[in-house]
Design an enzyme around this catalytic site. Sequence first.
Site, PDB file in Angstrom:
ATOM      1  N   ARG A  13      46.333  49.387  36.044  1.00 25.79           N
ATOM      2  CA  ARG A  13      45.541  48.445  35.257  1.00 25.79           C
ATOM      3  C   ARG A  13      44.077  48.861  35.271  1.00 25.79           C
ATOM      4  O   ARG A  13      43.612  49.524  36.188  1.00 25.79           O
ATOM      5  CB  ARG A  13      45.686  47.018  35.787  1.00 25.79           C
ATOM      6  CG  ARG A  13      45.222  46.800  37.207  1.00 25.79           C
ATOM      7  CD  ARG A  13      45.485  45.362  37.638  1.00 25.79           C
ATOM      8  NE  ARG A  13      45.030  45.099  38.992  1.00 25.79           N
ATOM      9  CZ  ARG A  13      45.729  45.303  40.097  1.00 25.79           C
ATOM     10  NH1 ARG A  13      46.939  45.794  39.990  1.00 25.79           N
ATOM     11  NH2 ARG A  13      45.230  45.034  41.284  1.00 25.79           N
ATOM     12  N   SER A  97      48.441  40.812  32.887  1.00 24.02           N
ATOM     13  CA  SER A  97      48.792  39.553  33.543  1.00 24.02           C
ATOM     14  C   SER A  97      47.682  38.526  33.412  1.00 24.02           C
ATOM     15  O   SER A  97      47.342  38.107  32.313  1.00 24.02           O
ATOM     16  CB  SER A  97      49.150  39.829  35.002  1.00 24.02           C
ATOM     17  OG  SER A  97      49.584  38.678  35.657  1.00 24.02           O
ATOM     18  N   HIS A  98      47.075  38.132  34.537  1.00 21.66           N
ATOM     19  CA  HIS A  98      46.070  37.062  34.563  1.00 21.66           C
ATOM     20  C   HIS A  98      44.654  37.591  34.401  1.00 21.66           C
ATOM     21  O   HIS A  98      43.708  36.804  34.387  1.00 21.66           O
ATOM     22  CB  HIS A  98      46.156  36.318  35.897  1.00 21.66           C
ATOM     23  CG  HIS A  98      45.905  37.211  37.071  1.00 21.66           C
ATOM     24  ND1 HIS A  98      46.861  38.065  37.564  1.00 21.66           N
ATOM     25  CD2 HIS A  98      44.791  37.397  37.832  1.00 21.66           C
ATOM     26  CE1 HIS A  98      46.359  38.724  38.591  1.00 21.66           C
ATOM     27  NE2 HIS A  98      45.107  38.354  38.774  1.00 21.66           N
ATOM     28  N   LYS A 107      53.289  47.684  33.988  1.00 23.44           N
ATOM     29  CA  LYS A 107      54.206  47.407  35.082  1.00 23.44           C
ATOM     30  C   LYS A 107      55.488  48.186  34.823  1.00 23.44           C
ATOM     31  O   LYS A 107      55.997  48.181  33.702  1.00 23.44           O
ATOM     32  CB  LYS A 107      54.507  45.911  35.158  1.00 23.44           C
ATOM     33  CG  LYS A 107      53.304  45.037  35.498  1.00 23.44           C
ATOM     34  CD  LYS A 107      53.695  43.570  35.579  1.00 23.44           C
ATOM     35  CE  LYS A 107      52.521  42.696  35.952  1.00 23.44           C
ATOM     36  NZ  LYS A 107      52.907  41.250  36.055  1.00 23.44           N
ATOM     37  N   ASP A 237      50.840  32.171  33.571  1.00 15.77           N
ATOM     38  CA  ASP A 237      49.815  33.198  33.435  1.00 15.77           C
ATOM     39  C   ASP A 237      50.041  33.998  32.155  1.00 15.77           C
ATOM     40  O   ASP A 237      50.940  33.686  31.364  1.00 15.77           O
ATOM     41  CB  ASP A 237      49.767  34.090  34.678  1.00 15.77           C
ATOM     42  CG  ASP A 237      51.031  34.917  34.881  1.00 15.77           C
ATOM     43  OD1 ASP A 237      52.018  34.699  34.157  1.00 15.77           O
ATOM     44  OD2 ASP A 237      51.035  35.785  35.776  1.00 15.77           O
ATOM     45  N   ASP A 239      51.217  36.948  31.228  1.00 16.20           N
ATOM     46  CA  ASP A 239      52.497  37.585  30.898  1.00 16.20           C
ATOM     47  C   ASP A 239      53.681  36.711  31.256  1.00 16.20           C
ATOM     48  O   ASP A 239      54.827  37.137  31.168  1.00 16.20           O
ATOM     49  CB  ASP A 239      52.609  38.960  31.547  1.00 16.20           C
ATOM     50  CG  ASP A 239      52.569  38.912  33.071  1.00 16.20           C
ATOM     51  OD1 ASP A 239      51.999  37.949  33.625  1.00 16.20           O
ATOM     52  OD2 ASP A 239      53.089  39.838  33.718  1.00 16.20           O
ATOM     53  N   ASP A 241      55.097  35.554  33.877  1.00 14.94           N
ATOM     54  CA  ASP A 241      56.051  35.735  34.973  1.00 14.94           C
ATOM     55  C   ASP A 241      55.753  34.799  36.138  1.00 14.94           C
ATOM     56  O   ASP A 241      56.588  34.618  37.025  1.00 14.94           O
ATOM     57  CB  ASP A 241      56.105  37.189  35.447  1.00 14.94           C
ATOM     58  CG  ASP A 241      54.775  37.714  35.969  1.00 14.94           C
ATOM     59  OD1 ASP A 241      53.739  37.047  35.783  1.00 14.94           O
ATOM     60  OD2 ASP A 241      54.767  38.806  36.576  1.00 14.94           O
ATOM     61  N   ARG A 242      54.563  34.197  36.154  1.00 17.06           N
ATOM     62  CA  ARG A 242      54.212  33.237  37.197  1.00 17.06           C
ATOM     63  C   ARG A 242      54.072  31.844  36.602  1.00 17.06           C
ATOM     64  O   ARG A 242      53.648  31.679  35.459  1.00 17.06           O
ATOM     65  CB  ARG A 242      52.885  33.602  37.865  1.00 17.06           C
ATOM     66  CG  ARG A 242      52.964  34.733  38.839  1.00 17.06           C
ATOM     67  CD  ARG A 242      51.724  34.775  39.703  1.00 17.06           C
ATOM     68  NE  ARG A 242      50.506  34.910  38.916  1.00 17.06           N
ATOM     69  CZ  ARG A 242      49.289  34.688  39.399  1.00 17.06           C
ATOM     70  NH1 ARG A 242      49.128  34.279  40.636  1.00 17.06           N
ATOM     71  NH2 ARG A 242      48.235  34.869  38.636  1.00 17.06           N
ATOM     72  N   HIS A 324      55.353  33.564  42.262  1.00 17.89           N
ATOM     73  CA  HIS A 324      56.440  34.450  41.834  1.00 17.89           C
ATOM     74  C   HIS A 324      57.739  33.990  42.495  1.00 17.89           C
ATOM     75  O   HIS A 324      57.770  33.731  43.699  1.00 17.89           O
ATOM     76  CB  HIS A 324      56.159  35.894  42.248  1.00 17.89           C
ATOM     77  CG  HIS A 324      55.066  36.554  41.467  1.00 17.89           C
ATOM     78  ND1 HIS A 324      55.253  37.049  40.203  1.00 17.89           N
ATOM     79  CD2 HIS A 324      53.772  36.801  41.779  1.00 17.89           C
ATOM     80  CE1 HIS A 324      54.119  37.583  39.762  1.00 17.89           C
ATOM     81  NE2 HIS A 324      53.208  37.446  40.700  1.00 17.89           N
TER      82      HIS A 324
END
Length: 453
Positions: A13, A97-98, A107, A237, A239, A241-242, A324
Amino acid sequence: MDLSRVFKAYDVRGVVPDELDADLVRLIGAAFATWSGAPEILVGRDCRLSSPQLAAALTEGATSLGIDVVDLGLASTDLLYFASGSLDRPGIMITASHNPKEYNGLKFCLAGAKPVGEDSGLGEIRALVEKGDEILGTGHGSVRQQNVLDAYVDHVLTFIDAERMRPLTVAADTANGMGGLVVPPVMQRLPVTLHHLYAELDGTFPNHPADPIDPANQRELKKIVLEHGADAGMAFDGDADRVFLVDELAGDVSGSLLTALVAASMLEREPGAKIVYNLICSWTVPEVIREHGGIPIRARVGHSFIKQVMAETGAVFGGEHSGHYYFRDNYKADSGLIAAVIALGELSRSERPLSQLLQPYRRYLSSGEINSRVDDPRAKIEEIADAFRDGRQDRLDGLTVEFDDWWFNVRPSNTEPLLRLNVEAKTPDLLAAKTEELLALIKGEAEGEGNGS
């Protein structure tokens, strides 16, 4: 080529285009395709403005070696993991992500959604990238589009009995991120009235950062929970996933509380199962697992460690305080949406408000994670270990020290000269005192030695 700023512990990233640009991502595409050894790889992307350009460069790198690419288009990270598991293909998700809108990242996972980390491939990928353009080929792999959203929604719903759910009112804030793609089609299949904040996919994130761990970014969600009398609120978030939940009173639901709730649900379905939790989760988590007949297994912080322990032990579920949640029947990959759906199922069954459902799990008080910049994190950890040598110590991840009525963990950041501190105690006064004592020691302001009493 110095890649230290973009190759982190578990992914890639950086700021676009200053640190991460199309030329670098093209090399990463070729390097991943070479390293994975697969004839076909999956590529998904979030809605950031730079994502289409980076996806195109990634595809160019892979196809230059004659490797075929399946373009999943816009996707959440857990949708990419689902595709990797169900199609048995390695995949790359383009997302930061965030992180702020100026950032982007990648990822990675192997076929079956198996993790790729520093010790399981990322270092080898980086070494290939450092060779530069010589790793690019002149082949012409194919590119095809495939939409797996409907199959993903079907999969998410296998974790509950939707037909037995009672009607619920739910608020969601997806922060203009990828939750806007996946949350609505799941909720439409449930007896849920959804009040959805910032559902539009907008990579400029015009309303607030897509980082739900920051309390400031949950304020509007909490407001609409109260305005609409919602049974629960969900904050995702960028993406998706959280997830973090809030109860019907707009009260916070920590990652540890949701881990405990989901663990109890999973153990009802599979009595005696093993449950993994990371070592900064509340004491509540292993207590609840044992109380429900399960076997708690403690693990290091981080998705690659959780997934590895789940694979080794056959654990049915894993939870992290950071939001997660991992499921054996989701290819051991994490999915905030699956965790949220299970929580809604438990809320529906209980016929009690969420705040009351969770009350038995609210046993301890936590400092939250506090980051401090230090010159030598590992030397500081040894200093802290000596100061608290009368406690029960272990070194699974940094330093954890336990006493009868409180505990703490300090561990170094993988990427910065930081120490991350988490403290939990039985009373507010003890929590405040011990957090202050530890921070003074970390900052070099302490006098004398730590005291566990």
